[in-house]
Write an enzyme that holds these catalytic residues in place. Structure first.
Site, mmCIF file in Angstrom:
data_model
loop_
_atom_site.group_PDB
_atom_site.id
_atom_site.type_symbol
_atom_site.label_atom_id
_atom_site.label_comp_id
_atom_site.label_asym_id
_atom_site.label_seq_id
_atom_site.Cartn_x
_atom_site.Cartn_y
_atom_site.Cartn_z
ATOM 1 N N ASP A 1 0.047 -7.574 1.352
ATOM 2 C CA ASP A 1 0.575 -6.221 1.594
ATOM 3 C C ASP A 1 2.097 -6.199 1.568
ATOM 4 O O ASP A 1 2.746 -5.624 2.447
ATOM 5 C CB ASP A 1 0.063 -5.655 2.919
ATOM 6 C CG ASP A 1 0.115 -4.121 2.946
ATOM 7 O OD1 ASP A 1 0.425 -3.523 1.900
ATOM 8 O OD2 ASP A 1 -0.143 -3.554 4.021
ATOM 9 N N GLY B 1 -14.167 -16.979 -4.087
ATOM 10 C CA GLY B 1 -14.825 -15.719 -4.424
ATOM 11 C C GLY B 1 -16.289 -15.717 -4.053
ATOM 12 O O GLY B 1 -17.116 -15.106 -4.751
ATOM 13 N N VAL B 2 -16.632 -16.398 -2.955
ATOM 14 C CA VAL B 2 -18.019 -16.419 -2.494
ATOM 15 C C VAL B 2 -18.072 -16.112 -1.008
ATOM 16 O O VAL B 2 -17.105 -16.330 -0.277
ATOM 17 C CB VAL B 2 -18.685 -17.798 -2.746
ATOM 18 C CG1 VAL B 2 -18.756 -18.102 -4.223
ATOM 19 C CG2 VAL B 2 -17.948 -18.893 -1.986
ATOM 20 N N HIS C 1 0.814 -1.224 0.000
ATOM 21 C CA HIS C 1 0.000 0.000 0.000
ATOM 22 C C HIS C 1 0.846 1.272 0.000
ATOM 23 O O HIS C 1 0.332 2.353 -0.239
ATOM 24 C CB HIS C 1 -0.970 0.003 1.186
ATOM 25 C CG HIS C 1 -0.347 0.254 2.523
ATOM 26 N ND1 HIS C 1 -0.019 -0.756 3.401
ATOM 27 C CD2 HIS C 1 -0.010 1.405 3.153
ATOM 28 C CE1 HIS C 1 0.481 -0.233 4.510
ATOM 29 N NE2 HIS C 1 0.504 1.080 4.376
ATOM 30 N N SER D 1 4.858 2.315 7.942
ATOM 31 C CA SER D 1 4.483 1.201 7.069
ATOM 32 C C SER D 1 5.635 0.780 6.169
ATOM 33 O O SER D 1 6.250 1.608 5.502
ATOM 34 C CB SER D 1 3.279 1.581 6.203
ATOM 35 O OG SER D 1 2.107 1.569 6.951
#
Length: 323
Positions: A150, A285-286, A119, A228
């Site tokens: 990430d 993906g459910v 990010h 970060s």
């Protein structure tokens, strides 16, 4: 009369000897504690005790470093990252004015390979790093990004630079209570060091992609916007995590709850990301829920138990399979 004088003389002699002995003992104590200067130039030096992983581990105590040692040695390998045109990320105030974000990173190879958070550099049109406050801004290439964990890998030209490589530790060996050190650039304040402990293990946080990151390290070392991508190190100066997120309680700063991606996950992905390849993961993906008697009755289902598909993510394997 003579006998009395002899007794008095003997008593005085004994008292004198005892008095002299007391003076010698007190004098020796004063010299030993440096209250009396004997002219000896030798001085006693008190050193800060090294931080250690556990009080019951003598090996860790002997090999542990002080915070000063870690800052002087490993701190040189921590970089300040500035990304332009980002689609996400952090700035010193936790905002994104003019699409610019700042963060931290650290060197993992003499060839100029640097690790940071996805990010911090996601969608950036230009990324630069610097090793010193107000130092040269060095162009960096984004070699690979994994939004689901990430993690991002950058590369700079190492020519003419004496790069400090941070050793990677083993996050699987961590225990709650282990001391840790965080180095980064909170609010743009370059190469800031903070200390704390491992507050908890096996936490779960959401990645930028929305997928969960498991096995996350929780720490009370002060972590703020700009930290970060920076390293979380153990008492031996080894990186055991990448500082990634904080819980703020509605504010913008640290409240003593920070999260770091475990370095073991980073080590698994490093070869793939530095080669510019995509990290692939299996997923459906459910979103599903349990079928209960009430739900089965309400929806007039032919079964009374099982998993009910509630939503399907567009473009996901489940969507492509026709669910």
């Amino acid at each position: 009369m003579n006998t009395t004088k002899q007794r008095l003389g003997a008593s005085n002699l004994i008292a004198g000897l005892l008095g002299g002995l007391v003076v010698l003992v007190i004098g020796a104590i004063l010299i030993e504690t440096n209250v009396i200067d004997t002219g000896d130039s030798t001085t006693r030096v008190v050193r800060q005790a090294p931080i250690s992983q556990t009080a019951t581990d003598p090996a860790a105590t002997q090999s542990g470093k002080t915070v000063q040692d870690i800052y002087r040695q490993e701190g040189r390998g921590v970089v300040f990252i500035q990304s332009e045109g980002v689609s996400g990320g952090e700035t010193p105030l936790g905002q994104q004015p003019q699409g610019t974000a700042t963060g931290s990173g650290f060197v993992v190879d003499k060839d100029g390979t640097i690790i940071t958070n996805a990010h911090v550099v996601e969608g950036a049109s230009k990324v630069s790093v610097s090793f010193e406050e107000g130092g040269e801004a060095i162009d960096a290439d984004v070699k690979g990004v994994d939004d689901d964990a990430d993690i991002a890998v950058l590369k700079i030209n190492p020519e003419g630079r004496d790069l400090t490589v941070l050793p990677l530790g083993d996050s699987s060996k961590l225990s709650v209570g282990d001391p840790v050190v965080a180095i980064g650039n909170p609010f743009g304040l370059q190469r800031t060091v903070t200390t704390g402990i491992v507050s908890a293990l096996q936490r779960q946080v959401d990645a930028p992609s929305g997928f969960p990151i498991s096995g996350v390290i929780q720490t009370d070392a002060s972590i703020n916007p700009g930290n970060s991508g920076g390293p979380l190190l153990n008492a031996q100066g080894e990186v055991i995590g990448i500082n990634s997120q904080i819980a703020t309680g509605g504010g913008q700063g640290s409240v003593g709850i920070g999260f770091a991606v475990p370095i073991d996950q980073v080590k698994k992905e490093l070869p793939t990301l530095r080669a510019g390849k995509e990290v692939k993961r299996a997923y459906l993906g459910v979103a599903m829920g349990d079928v209960t008697d009430q739900i089965a009755k309400t929806l007039d289902l032919p079964v009374k138990e099982g998993a009910l598909v509630q939503t399907v993510t567009d473009g996901s394997p489940a969507d492509k399979a026709g669910l």
